[in-house]
Design a protein around this motif. Structure first.
Motif, PDB file in Angstrom:
ATOM      1  N   SER A 609      12.397  17.228  -2.112  1.00  0.00           N
ATOM      2  CA  SER A 609      13.381  18.323  -2.073  1.00  0.00           C
ATOM      3  C   SER A 609      13.394  19.040  -0.729  1.00  0.00           C
ATOM      4  O   SER A 609      13.614  20.249  -0.658  1.00  0.00           O
ATOM      5  N   ILE A 610      13.137  18.293   0.359  1.00  0.00           N
ATOM      6  CA  ILE A 610      13.197  18.880   1.700  1.00  0.00           C
ATOM      7  C   ILE A 610      14.631  18.768   2.202  1.00  0.00           C
ATOM      8  O   ILE A 610      15.150  17.660   2.366  1.00  0.00           O
ATOM      9  N   PRO A 611      15.321  19.862   2.441  1.00  0.00           N
ATOM     10  CA  PRO A 611      16.720  19.808   2.846  1.00  0.00           C
ATOM     11  C   PRO A 611      16.947  18.935   4.081  1.00  0.00           C
ATOM     12  O   PRO A 611      16.188  19.015   5.057  1.00  0.00           O
ATOM     13  N   LEU A 612      17.974  18.088   4.008  1.00  0.00           N
ATOM     14  CA  LEU A 612      18.450  17.226   5.101  1.00  0.00           C
ATOM     15  C   LEU A 612      17.470  16.126   5.489  1.00  0.00           C
ATOM     16  O   LEU A 612      17.754  15.320   6.376  1.00  0.00           O
ATOM     17  N   ILE A 613      16.309  16.064   4.849  1.00  0.00           N
ATOM     18  CA  ILE A 613      15.310  15.049   5.191  1.00  0.00           C
ATOM     19  C   ILE A 613      15.082  14.086   4.040  1.00  0.00           C
ATOM     20  O   ILE A 613      14.897  12.884   4.240  1.00  0.00           O
ATOM     21  N   ASN A 614      15.104  14.599   2.815  1.00  0.00           N
ATOM     22  CA  ASN A 614      14.702  13.766   1.681  1.00  0.00           C
ATOM     23  C   ASN A 614      15.672  12.627   1.393  1.00  0.00           C
ATOM     24  O   ASN A 614      15.289  11.610   0.813  1.00  0.00           O
ATOM     25  N   LYS A 615      16.945  12.752   1.821  1.00  0.00           N
ATOM     26  CA  LYS A 615      17.925  11.713   1.492  1.00  0.00           C
ATOM     27  C   LYS A 615      18.222  10.787   2.667  1.00  0.00           C
ATOM     28  O   LYS A 615      18.765   9.701   2.473  1.00  0.00           O
ATOM     29  N   ILE A 616      17.911  11.200   3.866  1.00  0.00           N
ATOM     30  CA  ILE A 616      18.212  10.409   5.057  1.00  0.00           C
ATOM     31  C   ILE A 616      16.900  10.109   5.772  1.00  0.00           C
ATOM     32  O   ILE A 616      16.144  11.036   6.084  1.00  0.00           O
ATOM     33  N   PRO A 617      16.593   8.820   6.035  1.00  0.00           N
ATOM     34  CA  PRO A 617      15.330   8.485   6.718  1.00  0.00           C
ATOM     35  C   PRO A 617      15.157   9.288   8.003  1.00  0.00           C
ATOM     36  O   PRO A 617      15.991   9.203   8.913  1.00  0.00           O
ATOM     37  N   THR A 618      14.082  10.056   8.059  1.00  0.00           N
ATOM     38  CA  THR A 618      13.876  10.986   9.171  1.00  0.00           C
ATOM     39  C   THR A 618      12.492  10.788   9.759  1.00  0.00           C
ATOM     40  O   THR A 618      11.491  10.822   9.046  1.00  0.00           O
ATOM     41  N   LEU A 619      12.456  10.599  11.060  1.00  0.00           N
ATOM     42  CA  LEU A 619      11.203  10.463  11.805  1.00  0.00           C
ATOM     43  C   LEU A 619      10.889  11.790  12.480  1.00  0.00           C
ATOM     44  O   LEU A 619      11.732  12.349  13.189  1.00  0.00           O
ATOM     45  N   ASP A 811      17.566  29.233   7.887  1.00  0.00           N
ATOM     46  CA  ASP A 811      16.521  29.336   6.862  1.00  0.00           C
ATOM     47  C   ASP A 811      15.848  27.994   6.615  1.00  0.00           C
ATOM     48  O   ASP A 811      14.617  27.906   6.476  1.00  0.00           O
ATOM     49  N   ASP A 812      16.644  26.927   6.535  1.00  0.00           N
ATOM     50  CA  ASP A 812      16.079  25.596   6.268  1.00  0.00           C
ATOM     51  C   ASP A 812      15.165  25.155   7.401  1.00  0.00           C
ATOM     52  O   ASP A 812      14.083  24.593   7.163  1.00  0.00           O
ATOM     53  N   LEU A 813      15.575  25.407   8.647  1.00  0.00           N
ATOM     54  CA  LEU A 813      14.753  24.997   9.786  1.00  0.00           C
ATOM     55  C   LEU A 813      13.467  25.811   9.847  1.00  0.00           C
ATOM     56  O   LEU A 813      12.379  25.258  10.056  1.00  0.00           O
ATOM     57  N   ILE A 817       9.637  24.263   9.484  1.00  0.00           N
ATOM     58  CA  ILE A 817       8.588  24.481  10.480  1.00  0.00           C
ATOM     59  C   ILE A 817       7.392  25.183   9.838  1.00  0.00           C
ATOM     60  O   ILE A 817       6.232  24.829  10.092  1.00  0.00           O
ATOM     61  N   HIS A 818       7.666  26.164   9.004  1.00  0.00           N
ATOM     62  CA  HIS A 818       6.591  26.857   8.309  1.00  0.00           C
ATOM     63  C   HIS A 818       5.800  25.881   7.438  1.00  0.00           C
ATOM     64  O   HIS A 818       4.559  25.888   7.439  1.00  0.00           O
ATOM     65  N   SER A 819       6.498  25.010   6.720  1.00  0.00           N
ATOM     66  CA  SER A 819       5.830  24.027   5.857  1.00  0.00           C
ATOM     67  C   SER A 819       4.983  23.055   6.666  1.00  0.00           C
ATOM     68  O   SER A 819       3.895  22.650   6.236  1.00  0.00           O
ATOM     69  N   LEU A 820       5.460  22.679   7.862  1.00  0.00           N
ATOM     70  CA  LEU A 820       4.714  21.741   8.700  1.00  0.00           C
ATOM     71  C   LEU A 820       3.420  22.350   9.245  1.00  0.00           C
ATOM     72  O   LEU A 820       2.583  21.625   9.783  1.00  0.00           O
TER      73      LEU A 820
END
Length: 879
Positions: A609-619, A811-813, A817-820
């Motif tokens: 459920s990570i916005p913009l990352i969970n559905k599109i392969p993201t490095l 907010d998402d960004l 970053i906070h989660s990382l």
């Protein structure tokens, strides 16, 4: 047309199907700001600046200084004295305009001078035209005091001033959202204001270090080795979203302990007698230091030491009287000083200081020389010195706030005539700003247990690791540390079982042979490896290595290099001075990560459920460059990049590391095509792209998030147009015609903005973020203090969003970053900066140890680092 992500990687083509180069521009601030989190009132060490005359124009002039004979003069040593005297002498000709001088070749005025060009003659009383009263041209102590560089006679100089440019002050007065100024003009105007601050400090007799200044009467911190830390203040003007501000911060620099040179050498080399001094090391250490000679009360710069002791060092001296007047005779430095001044006693058998020139030695006995005050120490500190400095120089938030407020009242910056001429006034109170405290992410442990960190902290007490990795076929090696290796292995096994890790008894306990202790570090490691291998039919899966010292052990670099590159064995180094269950838990977190286990994950990773990352392969990439220590210009820099694996997870990473030219910050090895080789890319990104594909269900990244550490604002465009360009080329070299979307973020820790609670004495809470008022007026940036500051005053990370093609909401960004900051597998606290950057720093630092004991010549090619063995290349060896 986009290729299917489920297909294998296509054959590598020699050239990309389309040009990779794009001209990226730095992203401007979006209209929206973050809104999540609880509001908190903060103070910051920015002081608002008001400008009553915004239409002021600075006039820039170049300055040329020559002697009366036409020889060029370096302005650094004498320029400020000359300009002070020039203003006193020719104030009427200058229309009484105050001058802001940079100490070298440029000065500024508010408004124009009466004419564009001036030629002034300036006479300095008691100038720096030095009599060589030490040793004459042939190395002799000159009794005739021949005029060389430093006499106290009046001397005439020619100062030429020539108009070069206009700089409007209003270019920095950007207060409205979206208003964009020409960057070059704004930087030039800020430079003028900062030069005024430096000039103020110089007039007070301060030591200047870039935009920081240090008084001789400030509190010292003794860190040992003849070195002190001295506390001062950094000050600089900064354009912010709320207007122009003055940023003041407490700063510390290292200086030499003033006093006798012999006393410094004894402390620096930790010896008790001058006879124990290593004079080769001493010569390197003393070079370029400044001393005052007590017999003449004059200053000199050291260039080296005499080849022979004082009582044996001969020179030729002319006789001044008697029947042999004019003839030369041989005499020792010792005899000369005994006859002319005072007999050298404590230094008669020691080398002399050479304070002359390479072809004109000038020898002084050591006991006549004292190190001058406020002299910077620019060499690398030892681990013990760094620890001592950190412990003794830290300040709690309330103490730091008091220091900064006192500085504002004491130094009265806006009373400077130059600033007053611009109509500048500075508030004496810290700027108030509203922050937000983000909620911490939920962590997942073993048995599906949830954990909600409290103020950025959590623990594994009575908890299981999420994915523990069994430890079989392992060994313990001990490099002569006095401990019971068997007992340590038993306690590690016991602790591991409580965390869910199945650990067999070690296959072998290998103790270092006593005779090996006197060997060099590399030889000790080789002997230990050979001894261990005799006990194993096959290489062990893992080695626990007990080092003889807790920090900075000489064995660490060679041990890691041989195990990771030649033998292909993951290792964990420890020095168990104080052991407890918490100690072994921390050790096991590192071991489990290195062996492929997972200690914890974010709940949003597991639930995808990570916005913009969970559905599109993201490095996700973390990039850092580690440079050699001060004073070693020939040590290669080490570039490290870590890339996420196992998408959609954001907690697993692989590292790739390369060397590059010393002190070069831009990474040049991201893409390195190899001619006439089908799979010809030796670059960093090729490794990380292939690893991502292998671990992410044969998906190729369609989005790339880059966290770049260690670059300044002046290098932002290079990150976008050099490093990102290399990454695109590496991607297209794999046969891809499309280009991923990029979000590029620079993470800075070395800045001078601090955040304080307006209604409390403690550090700001973990998760505090500020994205208004004190941020850049036009660029997209924000401050985040993800960690809980326990000691001293917290320093927030400063994130600059240079590019955002992915299109994150603020907010998402900020929450990403906070989660990382909570995914560092070796930690039970939120880290002050995102984990990928921290991992890149650790990987670079570890590889830098590989070359620690290799002699590198000044003109030699940059040595390549050995590659990791295939058995460990995909591991998180840096944990």
């Amino acid at each position: 047309m986009e290729k299917s992500s489920s297909l294998p990687l296509p054959p590598i083509s020699k050239e990309p199907e389309q040009s990779s180069h794009r001209d990226y521009a730095i992203k401007t601030r979006p209209h929206a700001v973050g809104s999540t989190g609880n509001r908190i009132e903060l103070c910051t060490n920015h002081f608002n600046v008001s400008v009553r005359q915004p239409d002021v124009v600075f006039y820039q002039y170049t300055v040329s200084i020559t002697t009366e004979n036409g020889d060029d003069v370096d302005g650094k040593g004498i320029g400020r004295k000359l300009m002070d005297q020039l203003f006193k002498t020719y104030s009427f000709d200058l229309d009484s305009k105050r001058l802001a001088y940079d100490g070298e070749k440029t000065l500024y005025t508010v408004g124009p001078l009466p004419q564009n060009d001036f030629d002034f003659q300036v006479i300095l009383e008691g100038s720096f035209s030095k009599r060589d009263c030490g040793v004459s041209d042939d190395g002799s102590p000159s009794g005739t005091c021949k005029r060389s560089k430093r006499s106290f006679l009046p001397r005439s100089y020619k100062v030429q001033i020539h108009f070069s440019a206009k700089i409007p002050l209003k270019t920095v007065l950007v207060t409205q959202r979206g208003a964009i100024t020409p960057d070059k003009s704004a930087q030039d105007a800020l430079r003028v204001l900062d030069i005024v601050l430096r000039q103020q400090a110089a007039e007070r007799g301060c030591l200047l270090v870039r935009q920081a200044f240090f008084h001789n009467d400030r509190t010292y911190v003794d860190v040992g080795g003849g070195v002190r830390g001295i506390r001062g203040f950094h000050s600089s003007f900064r354009p912010t979203h709320g207007g122009l501000s003055l940023n003041i911060d407490v700063s510390t620099t290292m200086i030499l302990e003033p006093g006798p040179v012999i006393k410094f050498l004894l402390a620096n080399q930790s010896v008790e007698s001058p006879r124990q001094i290593d004079w080769i090391k001493a010569a390197k250490m003393l070079k370029h230091m400044r001393v005052k000679a007590s017999h003449r009360n004059m200053e000199f710069k050291i260039i080296g030491l005499s080849p022979k002791p004082c009582n044996q060092q001969l020179f030729s001296m002319k006789n001044k009287d008697g029947e042999h007047e004019g003839q030369t005779r041989e005499i020792t430095v010792y005899e000369y000083f005994k006859q002319t001044y005072t007999e050298p006693t404590s230094s008669a058998y020691l080398p002399c200081l050479d304070v002359g020139k390479p072809n004109r030695p000038n020898y002084l006995p050591l006991e006549f020389c004292n190190l001058v005050t406020l002299q910077r120490y620019t060499k690398a500190l030892s681990g013990r010195q760094r620890a001592s400095l950190a412990e003794k120089s830290r300040q709690k938030p309330l103490e730091k706030m008091k220091s900064l407020n006192d500085a504002m009242r004491t130094y009265c910056y806006d009373e400077d005539p130059f600033l007053a001429g611009c109509g500048i006034s500075i508030e004496k109170q810290m700027t108030r700003v509203e922050g937000r405290v983000l909620k911490p992410p939920t962590l997942k442990f073993g048995k599906d247990e949830d954990c909600k960190p409290c103020n950025g902290r959590w623990n594994f007490n009575s908890k299981l690791l999420l994915e523990p990795t069994a430890i079989k076929n392992w060994a313990v090696v001990n490099f002569s540390f006095p401990c019971d290796s068997s007992q340590i292995s038993r306690e590690l096994i016991s602790c591991g079982r409580k965390k869910g890790i199945e650990i067999d008894r070690p296959f072998a306990l290998v103790e270092e042979d006593p005779q090996s202790k006197k060997a060099g570090p590399v030889e000790r490691v080789e002997r230990m490896i050979a001894k261990m291998m005799k006990k194993f039919p096959d290489p062990p899966h893992f080695i626990l290595c007990i080092l003889p010292e807790r920090k900075n052990s000489d064995i660490y670099g060679p041990w890691k290099k041989i195990c990771l590159t030649r033998e292909g064995i993951n290792t964990q180094c420890i020095c168990p001075t104080k052991i407890s269950e918490q100690y072994f838990t921390n050790v096991l977190l590192k071991i489990n990560s290195k062996l492929g286990g997972i200690n914890s994950l974010l709940e949003i990773e597991i639930s995808c459920s990570i916005p913009l990352i969970n559905k599109i392969p993201t490095l996700i990439l973390g990039m850092d460059v580690s440079h050699g220590p001060p004073g070693r210009a020939n040590v290669p820099s080490v570039a490290a990049v870590v890339g996420s694996t196992c998408w959609p997870l954001i907690s697993r990473y692989r590292a790739a590391v390369r060397t590059q030219s010393p002190k070069v910050e831009m990474i040049d090895s991201l893409f390195q095509p190899i001619e006439n080789v089908e799979k010809g890319d030796n670059g960093i990104m090729n490794e990380l792209f292939v690893e991502f594909y292998k671990t992410s269900r044969s998906r190729k990244p369609k989005q790339i998030i880059i966290f770049r550490d260690g670059v300044s604002e002046s290098q932002f465009n290079q990150v976008l147009n050099i490093e990102v360009d290399q990454i695109i080329k590496a991607y297209q070299h794999l046969g891809e015609s499309d280009v991923p979307k990029f979000t590029v973020i620079v993470a800075q820790k070395n800045h001078h903005t601090k955040l304080f609670q307006a209604k409390g004495h403690e550090n700001v809470p973990a998760g505090t973020v500020v994205d208004t008022k004190i941020v850049h007026p036009t660029n997209y940036d924000f401050y985040m203090c993800a960690h809980a500051g326990i000691i001293g005053t917290s320093r927030p990370a400063h994130y600059h969003v240079l590019l955002d093609e992915i299109g994150f909401e603020p907010d998402d960004l900020q929450n990403l970053i906070h989660s990382l900051c909570y995914v560092n597998q070796r930690s039970t606290t939120a880290t002050s900066i995102v984990a990928p950057v921290r991992y890149a720093h650790l990987a670079a630092a570890q590889f830098a140890q590989f070359t620690k004991f290799e002699d590198i010549g000044e003109n030699e090619n940059i040595p390549e680092l050995p590659r990791l063995h295939e058995r460990v290349e995909s591991s998180m060896f840096f944990c």
